[in-house]
Design a protein around this motif. Structure first.
Motif, PDB file in Angstrom:
ATOM      1  N   ILE A  34       0.814  -1.038  -0.051  1.00 36.60           N
ATOM      2  CA  ILE A  34       0.054   0.001  -0.014  1.00 36.60           C
ATOM      3  C   ILE A  34       0.766   1.135  -0.006  1.00 36.60           C
ATOM      4  CG2 ILE A  34      -1.702   1.357   1.318  1.00 36.60           C
ATOM      5  CD1 ILE A  34      -2.623  -1.514   2.446  1.00 36.60           C
ATOM      6  N   HIS A  35       1.723   1.289   0.747  1.00 38.87           N
ATOM      7  CA  HIS A  35       2.905   2.399   0.971  1.00 38.87           C
ATOM      8  C   HIS A  35       3.654   2.669  -0.215  1.00 38.87           C
ATOM      9  CE1 HIS A  35       5.003   5.190   3.399  1.00 38.87           C
ATOM     10  NE2 HIS A  35       6.202   4.685   2.932  1.00 38.87           N
ATOM     11  N   TRP A  36       4.019   1.731  -1.096  1.00 36.53           N
ATOM     12  CA  TRP A  36       5.001   1.745  -2.286  1.00 36.53           C
ATOM     13  C   TRP A  36       4.312   1.354  -3.512  1.00 36.53           C
ATOM     14  CZ3 TRP A  36       9.163   4.124  -1.106  1.00 36.53           C
ATOM     15  CH2 TRP A  36       9.999   4.123   0.279  1.00 36.53           C
ATOM     16  N   VAL A  37       4.662   2.257  -4.580  1.00 33.23           N
ATOM     17  CA  VAL A  37       4.255   1.825  -6.106  1.00 33.23           C
ATOM     18  C   VAL A  37       5.560   1.179  -6.395  1.00 33.23           C
ATOM     19  CG1 VAL A  37       3.502   2.666  -8.169  1.00 33.23           C
ATOM     20  CG2 VAL A  37       2.719   3.668  -6.093  1.00 33.23           C
ATOM     21  N   LYS A  38       5.457  -0.088  -6.909  1.00 33.93           N
ATOM     22  CA  LYS A  38       6.716  -0.566  -7.495  1.00 33.93           C
ATOM     23  C   LYS A  38       6.885  -0.159  -8.970  1.00 33.93           C
ATOM     24  CE  LYS A  38       6.602  -3.721  -4.086  1.00 33.93           C
ATOM     25  NZ  LYS A  38       7.579  -3.398  -2.703  1.00 33.93           N
ATOM     26  N   ASP A  43      11.070   2.228  -6.624  1.00 31.60           N
ATOM     27  CA  ASP A  43       9.809   2.460  -5.968  1.00 31.60           C
ATOM     28  C   ASP A  43       9.652   3.939  -5.501  1.00 31.60           C
ATOM     29  OD1 ASP A  43       9.839  -0.503  -6.424  1.00 31.60           O
ATOM     30  OD2 ASP A  43       9.961  -0.750  -4.206  1.00 31.60           O
ATOM     31  N   ARG A  44       8.320   4.238  -5.616  1.00 29.48           N
ATOM     32  CA  ARG A  44       8.060   5.695  -4.959  1.00 29.48           C
ATOM     33  C   ARG A  44       6.792   5.614  -4.107  1.00 29.48           C
ATOM     34  NH1 ARG A  44       3.273   7.481  -6.560  1.00 29.48           N
ATOM     35  NH2 ARG A  44       2.238   6.469  -8.488  1.00 29.48           N
ATOM     36  N   ARG A  45       6.908   6.489  -3.122  1.00 33.53           N
ATOM     37  CA  ARG A  45       5.729   6.442  -2.188  1.00 33.53           C
ATOM     38  C   ARG A  45       4.469   6.703  -2.786  1.00 33.53           C
ATOM     39  NH1 ARG A  45       9.987   7.505   1.121  1.00 33.53           N
ATOM     40  NH2 ARG A  45       9.963   7.229   3.236  1.00 33.53           N
ATOM     41  N   ARG A  46       3.366   6.066  -2.165  1.00 31.41           N
ATOM     42  CA  ARG A  46       2.315   6.499  -2.851  1.00 31.41           C
ATOM     43  C   ARG A  46       1.649   7.619  -2.043  1.00 31.41           C
ATOM     44  NH1 ARG A  46      -0.752   2.416  -5.240  1.00 31.41           N
ATOM     45  NH2 ARG A  46       0.546   0.784  -4.582  1.00 31.41           N
ATOM     46  N   ALA A  47       0.943   8.232  -2.698  1.00 33.72           N
ATOM     47  CA  ALA A  47       0.278   9.742  -1.867  1.00 33.72           C
ATOM     48  C   ALA A  47      -0.495   9.210  -0.948  1.00 33.72           C
ATOM     49  CB  ALA A  47      -0.635  10.258  -2.859  1.00 33.72           C
TER      50      ALA A  47
END
Length: 179
Positions: A34-38, A43-47
């Motif tokens: 949920i926290h990360w977008v692969k 990876d980047r943090r999800r809003a």
């Protein structure tokens, strides 16, 4: 049954949560997903609003196991959980677990992005941060959930809690995990 499992990086959250989910025939969700977008480049943090929406959709289900170190934004899961399991192992034991996991990853595949020396340093830093200040924040947050918090400090207690959950679920009883 709804179980939230947390603790520092490398403490065994995913393994413990997976076994509880398997034994209780419950879906397992990782806060990392949920926290990360692969992404291929990293990876980047999800809003935050997107994370919250995803978490809210999960906690509305009848039963689940949710695991992750990201307790700061997990209030909906903490509020909905029947039990909150904290893997509060000693720092030396956690460091040893991180090193062992790194060695397994390196032996399995040096192509694994988590099998790099940079990744090891990152996990050791996350662990250090947890023991220096995140742990205190976690227990401060969990004070309002005291009646449903189970602290696990060693492997023996971990195995006992796991066995109890699986047996209780198999016979159709509420899995009141032992303290």
């Amino acid at each position: 049954m709804r179980v939230f499992v947390t603790g520092p990086t490398g403490s065994g959250k995913s393994t413990f949560a997976g076994r509880v989910a398997d034994g209780a025939a419950l879906p397992l969700y990782s806060l990392d997903d949920i926290h990360w977008v692969k992404q291929p480049g990293g990876d980047r943090r999800r809003a935050p609003d997107e994370r919250l929406a995803m978490l809210l959709s999960l906690v509305q289900q009848g039963g689940w196991v949710i695991e992750g170190v990201q307790f700061k934004w997990a209030d909906p899961a903490l509020d909905s959980a029947d039990k909150i399991v904290v893997l509060d192992i000693p720092r030396w034991s956690n460091t040893l677990r991180i090193l062992r996991r790194f060695a397994r990853r390196r032996r399995a595949s040096k192509e694994n992005p988590r099998a790099t020396w940079t990744a090891l340093r990152e996990e050791l830093r996350w662990s250090s941060d947890y023991y220096r200040y995140e742990r205190a924040l976690l227990f401060e947050k969990l004070a309002r959930y005291r009646e449903k918090v189970i602290e696990i400090h060693d492997e023996r207690t971990l195995r006992r809690a796991l066995a109890h959950t699986i047996v209780a679920t198999a016979i159709g009883q509420p899995a009141n995990l032992p303290a």
